[in-house]
Design a protein around this motif. Structure first.
Motif, PDB file in Angstrom:
ATOM      1  N   GLU A  85     -50.488   6.417 -33.670  1.00  0.00           N
ATOM      2  CA  GLU A  85     -51.070   6.407 -31.722  1.00  0.00           C
ATOM      3  C   GLU A  85     -51.390   7.467 -31.572  1.00  0.00           C
ATOM      4  OE1 GLU A  85     -48.458   3.286 -29.911  1.00  0.00           O
ATOM      5  OE2 GLU A  85     -48.683   1.777 -31.543  1.00  0.00           O
ATOM      6  N   GLU A  86     -50.874   8.999 -31.304  1.00  0.00           N
ATOM      7  CA  GLU A  86     -50.637   9.708 -30.776  1.00  0.00           C
ATOM      8  C   GLU A  86     -51.714  10.479 -31.594  1.00  0.00           C
ATOM      9  OE1 GLU A  86     -46.909  12.086 -30.476  1.00  0.00           O
ATOM     10  OE2 GLU A  86     -45.764   9.858 -29.829  1.00  0.00           O
ATOM     11  N   ASN A  87     -53.328  10.816 -31.042  1.00  0.00           N
ATOM     12  CA  ASN A  87     -54.307  11.438 -31.945  1.00  0.00           C
ATOM     13  C   ASN A  87     -54.863  11.886 -30.778  1.00  0.00           C
ATOM     14  OD1 ASN A  87     -55.988   9.460 -30.701  1.00  0.00           O
ATOM     15  ND2 ASN A  87     -54.511   7.221 -31.442  1.00  0.00           N
ATOM     16  N   HIS A  88     -56.340  12.182 -31.712  1.00  0.00           N
ATOM     17  CA  HIS A  88     -57.520  13.164 -31.067  1.00  0.00           C
ATOM     18  C   HIS A  88     -58.060  12.679 -29.955  1.00  0.00           C
ATOM     19  CE1 HIS A  88     -59.565  12.796 -34.997  1.00  0.00           C
ATOM     20  NE2 HIS A  88     -60.326  11.458 -34.609  1.00  0.00           N
ATOM     21  N   ARG A  89     -57.706  11.195 -29.716  1.00  0.00           N
ATOM     22  CA  ARG A  89     -59.561  10.046 -29.240  1.00  0.00           C
ATOM     23  C   ARG A  89     -59.359  10.989 -28.451  1.00  0.00           C
ATOM     24  NH1 ARG A  89     -58.584   4.200 -30.760  1.00  0.00           N
ATOM     25  NH2 ARG A  89     -60.059   4.814 -32.447  1.00  0.00           N
ATOM     26  N   ALA A  90     -58.974  11.650 -27.390  1.00  0.00           N
ATOM     27  CA  ALA A  90     -58.940  12.095 -25.497  1.00  0.00           C
ATOM     28  C   ALA A  90     -59.172  13.330 -25.766  1.00  0.00           C
ATOM     29  CB  ALA A  90     -57.444  12.130 -24.982  1.00  0.00           C
ATOM     30  N   LEU A  91     -58.652  13.636 -26.575  1.00  0.00           N
ATOM     31  CA  LEU A  91     -59.404  15.436 -27.046  1.00  0.00           C
ATOM     32  C   LEU A  91     -60.384  15.636 -27.286  1.00  0.00           C
ATOM     33  CD1 LEU A  91     -55.507  17.247 -28.967  1.00  0.00           C
ATOM     34  CD2 LEU A  91     -56.538  17.574 -26.391  1.00  0.00           C
ATOM     35  N   GLY A  92     -60.946  14.285 -29.165  1.00  0.00           N
ATOM     36  CA  GLY A  92     -62.178  14.589 -28.842  1.00  0.00           C
ATOM     37  C   GLY A  92     -63.581  14.278 -27.426  1.00  0.00           C
ATOM     38  N   VAL A  93     -62.778  13.106 -26.600  1.00  0.00           N
ATOM     39  CA  VAL A  93     -63.733  12.766 -25.480  1.00  0.00           C
ATOM     40  C   VAL A  93     -64.022  14.774 -24.867  1.00  0.00           C
ATOM     41  CG1 VAL A  93     -64.438  12.076 -23.477  1.00  0.00           C
ATOM     42  CG2 VAL A  93     -63.422  10.484 -25.155  1.00  0.00           C
ATOM     43  N   ALA A  94     -62.923  15.406 -24.884  1.00  0.00           N
ATOM     44  CA  ALA A  94     -63.101  16.332 -23.936  1.00  0.00           C
ATOM     45  C   ALA A  94     -63.800  17.387 -24.797  1.00  0.00           C
ATOM     46  CB  ALA A  94     -61.698  17.490 -23.805  1.00  0.00           C
ATOM     47  N   GLY A  95     -63.667  17.132 -26.058  1.00  0.00           N
ATOM     48  CA  GLY A  95     -64.271  18.281 -26.823  1.00  0.00           C
ATOM     49  C   GLY A  95     -65.560  17.590 -27.610  1.00  0.00           C
ATOM     50  N   VAL A  96     -66.556  16.504 -26.453  1.00  0.00           N
ATOM     51  CA  VAL A  96     -68.084  16.687 -26.890  1.00  0.00           C
ATOM     52  C   VAL A  96     -68.433  16.550 -25.347  1.00  0.00           C
ATOM     53  CG1 VAL A  96     -67.790  14.349 -26.270  1.00  0.00           C
ATOM     54  CG2 VAL A  96     -69.669  14.961 -28.362  1.00  0.00           C
ATOM     55  N   TYR A  97     -68.330  16.628 -24.810  1.00  0.00           N
ATOM     56  CA  TYR A  97     -67.773  16.968 -23.557  1.00  0.00           C
ATOM     57  C   TYR A  97     -68.720  19.165 -23.536  1.00  0.00           C
ATOM     58  CZ  TYR A  97     -68.570  12.478 -22.046  1.00  0.00           C
ATOM     59  OH  TYR A  97     -68.400  10.802 -21.917  1.00  0.00           O
ATOM     60  N   LEU A  98     -67.975  19.622 -24.008  1.00  0.00           N
ATOM     61  CA  LEU A  98     -67.637  20.895 -23.994  1.00  0.00           C
ATOM     62  C   LEU A  98     -68.775  21.092 -24.431  1.00  0.00           C
ATOM     63  CD1 LEU A  98     -64.077  23.268 -24.685  1.00  0.00           C
ATOM     64  CD2 LEU A  98     -65.848  23.171 -25.740  1.00  0.00           C
TER      65      LEU A  98
END
Length: 193
Positions: A85-98
């Motif tokens: 459950e502690e995963n990369h989903r939110a960081l991935g959203v930030a990363g794609v926009y970056l």
């Protein structure tokens, strides 16, 4: 602490252990005593075993040329939602926009007269699933990302790749650091796309 103070602290720790051994009804064997010394670093701190995942994260940081202040952020970036459950989903959203912003700004800098549709096409080509998977595999993320069995490997590495750049931005407190690492690892500007 100065080097002499550390040596003194280590001496006192060993003296304390020796005192305990002498006064104990059941002293430690020489093998147990060597284990106590092996489990203690030169600064007197408890040493910890390094897992293969921790080693992979250390190697990844060296490979991308960025050292995380908080490795926990990188751990999360390299953890697929199927694994925890502690995963990369939110960081991935930030990363794609970056990534998309970095590509758009790079193309606009090179050609301020580029049309919106051409720019959009170039951004999509450099940030879509196939480009993402290719770049992730070039970094060897398939050997790093934690994922549950029977999970689509392409989506797992692609999510981790995008999350990596979101994690760098979060860790450094600046998008510029993440963009710099992205271009350094992507091979700079690719005008043929």
């Amino acid at each position: 602490m100065a080097g002499g103070s550390q040596g003194s602290l280590l001496f006192h720790c060993r003296f304390f252990l020796l005192t305990i051994l002498v006064s104990s009804a059941r002293p430690l064997s020489p093998l147990q005593l060597m284990q106590v010394e092996a489990d203690t670093t030169s600064s007197g701190e408890k040493a910890t075993a390094r897992s293969p995942f921790s080693i992979a994260l250390e190697n990844l940081q060296k490979q991308i040329g960025y050292e995380f202040k908080d490795v926990g952020i990188l751990r999360r970036a390299m953890t697929h939602p199927s694994f925890s459950e502690e995963n990369h989903r939110a960081l991935g959203v930030a990363g794609v926009y970056l990534i998309q912003s970095a590509v758009a700004v790079r193309y606009l800098s090179n050609d301020p007269e580029i049309s919106g549709s051409d720019l959009s096409s170039k951004v999509v080509k450099m940030s879509d699933g196939s480009a993402c998977a290719r770049d992730a595999l070039a970094l060897g993320l398939e050997k790093v990302v934690r994922v549950a069995p029977k999970t689509n490997a392409t989506s797992a590495v692609c999510g981790a790749y995008r999350a990596l750049y979101g994690a760098i931005a979060l860790d450094s407190g600046t998008v510029d650091s993440a963009v710099s690492v992205f271009w350094n690892n992507h091979g700079g500007f690719v005008s043929a796309i």
